[in-house]
Design an enzyme around this catalytic site. Structure first.
Site, mmCIF file in Angstrom:
data_model
loop_
_atom_site.group_PDB
_atom_site.id
_atom_site.type_symbol
_atom_site.label_atom_id
_atom_site.label_comp_id
_atom_site.label_asym_id
_atom_site.label_seq_id
_atom_site.Cartn_x
_atom_site.Cartn_y
_atom_site.Cartn_z
ATOM 1 N N GLU A 69 1.063 -0.783 0.003
ATOM 2 C CA GLU A 69 0.257 0.047 -0.478
ATOM 3 C C GLU A 69 1.022 1.330 0.180
ATOM 4 O O GLU A 69 0.067 2.152 -0.726
ATOM 5 C CB GLU A 69 -1.038 -0.333 1.073
ATOM 6 C CG GLU A 69 -2.345 -1.147 0.989
ATOM 7 C CD GLU A 69 -3.111 -0.463 2.719
ATOM 8 O OE1 GLU A 69 -4.091 0.569 1.861
ATOM 9 O OE2 GLU A 69 -3.050 -1.433 2.915
ATOM 10 N N GLU B 171 2.465 -8.793 9.372
ATOM 11 C CA GLU B 171 0.553 -7.566 9.583
ATOM 12 C C GLU B 171 0.249 -8.220 11.259
ATOM 13 O O GLU B 171 -0.990 -7.375 11.490
ATOM 14 C CB GLU B 171 0.338 -7.411 8.536
ATOM 15 C CG GLU B 171 -0.968 -6.870 8.208
ATOM 16 C CD GLU B 171 -1.507 -5.899 6.424
ATOM 17 O OE1 GLU B 171 -2.474 -5.682 7.094
ATOM 18 O OE2 GLU B 171 -1.135 -7.458 5.839
#
Length: 810
Positions: free
Chosen positions: A402, A680
């Site tokens: 991202e 993550e």
């Protein structure tokens, strides 16, 4: 016509006049589509899928071209003696400046990303010593985030590459001259055939133009530049530290692959690979970047780098010109990776043919930590590398998939990052970025909260803003300026951000909170196993963050002399605290229902004094009994977990959590799986299978590492005396550690807190810098156990001023 820009600069005498300069570019595209375009997967899976194998339908592709990278040049002569000369330039999305055949400066990926329709950065270069009688300026342009039209959606693009530049020359006779970008410049396509910040770069060395930026170069065959529309009327000098190649990373191994070879860098890093090759003309060297290998270790596994949303792998291609050894590295892209699969080499490569460059904002490192336990050291090192990998002109959520400045991520890691890097300028840019996205995004479709022009987006910069900020992610609007104020004594960020902060709090007060409680938000993001395992209601963390923001607003209102506002924020905070405990506290169990509930309530000071120890005791019980010795916290609960345990006498639980290596634990990540950056979320991975497609380089999971400074070192800011004018020293002498060395370069000077254990005795060495003092707190010990510089103390809490001290405890 190109709109004129304001005269901007740091001071009147150093101001830049842009009135004569024009935005220029070159849009002629003579690239073959085979090189100028890449395939993107047409269909993308939902974001909540943890594992994904593409179907035949997914693999149907759309082919898309990037905007061309271009070369711009102008020659000029000087006939008088030069006193000084300075270039001011804005090249969007990214630029390299050349003068007389050489690159100017050592900045890379310049300038830093902004919301370009709201503001863009220019930078200055002193070229006094580089100018000659005959000169030539050259600008190479790349797409960066400004021209990014490939990943996620082509709608994210702002426009085609363009530049604005002024060269101001002051002569010894006090006259002045300016060379500016205008229609007199010439343009040509560059050897870069493809450049996308997410997907990589293709460079054809056969198309290099020798001496293109030297004055003697004949540019009569070049085209005239095109005048371009100004992207913004708000051009500001970049105050943030530039991006640079910070250090070399040497590869550790070369492995045989199904196709070509795999280069193992030994760590998960952000930057690129520099190659040295000797191949025949036209040889295509293809490099694909990933964080993982397939289980058979014969090819890379790029799933975790975001191919499901960017559309393809991170790939660089170099086409050889074939005239001996060629050295190359990309200019206008960067990668998050540990492994590089390289194809096209005629022979097995050698390690010394490759150099990895760790690339980030050149921000000063100001904190260190080391102890006698190498497993604990690995937690710190992994935390720091994860933060460092994401200092990319902003604090990104990950360096590959991202690359977004998610607000919740910034909040969670802000204190840990501020202990270790001088982020004063970055936090100012972040706060300024937030102001550019106020009222820009629609309300989140899953939320009951209405759109409001006072609300920022979930992401603080760019076009991929991910809707209006939810109440927990939006807390960064207040807390980032506040943390900067507390850690660096920065009052200007508070003054510049005050209207934004008041607007956000007004929105929450009027339209979001219900009787003191906020019912919604993303919640305690990414606990072990992923969000389906979240065991804390989002209302709890959102309300706790609301309370924390109210307390911060009260303190900042006092700073600004707004006594009435300070009183209002204090009253609201009291109301929220009461509502929080009425809603979430269970008097029978002395608990807020989860590890995160208990840890974050204590961290935010929402627990009544008579219940704090009980809540901490229940936190310990939830870990050791309910979860059988493991944590279940997401990013909000994990941030304060170990400091809270240590402060309330449960350091043995911390030592246990930092000593185990089974799932879920920190040791499971660093020891069992040898990961060098935090994923993550932690999942129960099987080494024989593929890793999940989630990112493996997420700094939000470094938030807990603040505990190494604030708890093991005991160095804590005093919120009433920002910038460490006064601070606390409250260390935990963790069981099992023989020694611990912690340092922090505060605005007042370096603070040191180093201790060692000799059986039951502790010798603690302290350095307090000039113009500051520390309140030492040793609540676990009686005064008779403590000696300061060999003298007894009267209390286990005492103040120390500037100097060096030895405290002995037994």
């Amino acid at each position: 016509m190109v709109p004129s820009l304001k005269t901007l600069g740091q001071s009147k005498e150093n101001s830049i006049s842009w009135n004569q300069a024009k935005w220029i570019g070159y849009t002629e595209d003579n690239r073959l589509e085979n090189w100028a375009a890449r395939d993107l997967m047409r269909n993308q899976p939902p974001m909540d899928i943890n594992t994904w194998e593409p179907t035949e339908k997914d693999l149907k592709v759309v082919r898309r071209k990037t905007h061309p990278s271009v070369l711009l040049r102008k020659s000029f002569s000087i006939e008088k003696e030069i006193a000084s000369a300075e270039v001011a330039i804005c090249g969007l999305g990214l630029y390299e400046l050349y003068l007389n055949g050489s690159k100017v400066g050592d900045r890379v990926l310049d300038p830093a990303q902004t919301s370009y329709e709201k503001r863009a950065f220019f930078v200055r270069h002193d070229v006094t010593k580089t100018l000659k009688e005959n000169n030539s300026l050259g600008i190479m342009l790349g797409n960066g985030f400004y021209g990014q039209n490939m990943a996620f959606s082509p709608k994210l693009v702002y426009g085609k590459p363009l530049a604005l530049m002024v060269l101001n020359i002051s002569y010894a006779d006090s006259t002045k001259e300016s060379i500016v970008t205008d229609e007199s410049w010439k343009a040509h396509s560059s050897p870069i055939l493809f450049d996308n910040i997410y997907l990589g770069e293709t460079y054809d060395a056969r198309k290099e133009i020798e001496d293109w930026s030297k004055s003697a170069f004949n540019d009569t065959s070049w085209d005239t530049v095109e005048l371009m529309d100004a992207p913004t009327g708000n051009l500001l000098e970049q105050q943030l530290e530039p991006m640079r190649k910070i250090r070399k990373v040497d590869p550790v191994a070369i492995l045989p692959a199904e196709k070509g070879w795999i280069i193992d860098m030994g760590k998960n890093m952000t930057g690129w690979l520099q190659i040295n090759v000797e191949e025949k003309e036209g040889t295509e060297i293809k490099m694909r970047f990933s964080e993982h290998l397939m289980p058979d270790k014969r090819s890379i596994d790029p799933a975790s780098t975001g191919i499901h949303v960017t559309g393809n792998t991170q790939t660089d291609i170099y086409i050889c010109k074939g005239d001996g050894v060629e050295t190359w590295e990309p200019r206008f892209t960067y990668h998050g990776y540990q492994y590089v699969q390289i194809e096209g080499l005629k022979n097995k490569p050698k390690l010394d043919q490759f150099t990895g460059w760790l690339v980030r904002s050149d921000i000063e490192r100001i904190g260190t930590f080391k102890c006698s336990d190498e497993l604990i050291n690995s937690f710190y090192d992994v935390s720091m590398l994860t933060i460092e990998d994401n200092l990319q002109g902003l604090l990104s959520d990950c360096p590959h998939r991202e690359r977004c400045a998610w607000m919740g991520d910034a909040y969670v890691v802000a204190e840990a990052a501020s202990f270790n890097f001088n982020l004063e300028r970055l936090w100012q840019k972040t706060a300024d970025d937030m102001q550019t996205v106020l009222g820009v995004s629609k309300a989140h479709f899953r939320d009951p909260f209405p759109y409001d022009k006072r609300a920022p987006s979930n992401v603080s910069v760019g076009k991929r803003l991910n809707l209006q900020a939810r109440p927990d992610w939006g807390a960064a609007t207040v807390m980032i300026p506040y943390f900067s104020y507390i850690y660096y004594g920065n009052t200007s960020i508070v003054k510049k951000s005050w209207n934004m902060m008041e607007g956000w709090m007004g929105y929450l007060d009027e339209k979001v909170q219900e009787d003191g409680v906020i019912n919604g938000g993303y919640g305690d993001w990414c606990p072990p196993g992923g969000n389906p395992n979240m065991d804390t209601p989002p209302a709890l963390t959102s309300t706790a963050l609301y309370y924390q923001s109210l307390v911060a607003m009260e303190k900042m209102a006092v700073l600004l002399g707004e006594k009435d506002n300070a009183s209002i924020y204090k009253q609201r905070a009291n109301t929220v605290k009461k509502a929080f405990n009425t809603r979430f506290f269970n008097n029978e169990t002395n608990s807020y229902g989860s590890q995160t509930g208990n840890a974050f309530a204590l961290y935010a000071n929402l627990v009544s004094d008579d219940k704090k120890q009980w809540v901490a005791n229940h936190l310990s019980d939830l870990i050791m009994n309910d979860k059988k010795g493991h944590f279940s916290t997401g990013i909000f609960g994990h941030r304060p977990l170990y400091t809270i345990l240590n402060d309330y006498g449960h350091s043995k639980v911390t030592k246990h959590l930092w000593g185990i290596t089974d799932y879920p634990s920190l040791g499971f990540v660093t020891k069992e799986h040898n990961l060098t950056t935090w994923p993550e979320h932690i999942a129960n991975w099987d080494k024989r299978k593929r890793y999940h497609r989630n990112s493996f380089n997420h700094p939000m999971n470094s938030g807990f590492s603040a505990s190494f400074h604030e708890s093991l070192g005991g160095i804590r800011p005093n919120e009433n005396h920002p910038g460490f004018q006064k601070f606390y020293l409250k260390p935990t002498f963790l069981e099992g550690l023989k020694w611990c060395d912690v340092a922090y370069k505060s605005p007042q000077g370096e603070i040191k807190s180093n201790w060692k254990r000799n059986k039951s005795k502790i010798s603690w060495s302290i350095v307090i810098p000039e113009n500051s003092s520390a309140l030492v707190q040793l609540p676990a010990y009686e005064s008779k156990q403590i000696k300061l510089n060999k003298k007894k103390v009267k209390s286990n809490t005492f103040e120390l001023t500037t100097g060096s001290y030895i405290i002995n405890i037994q």
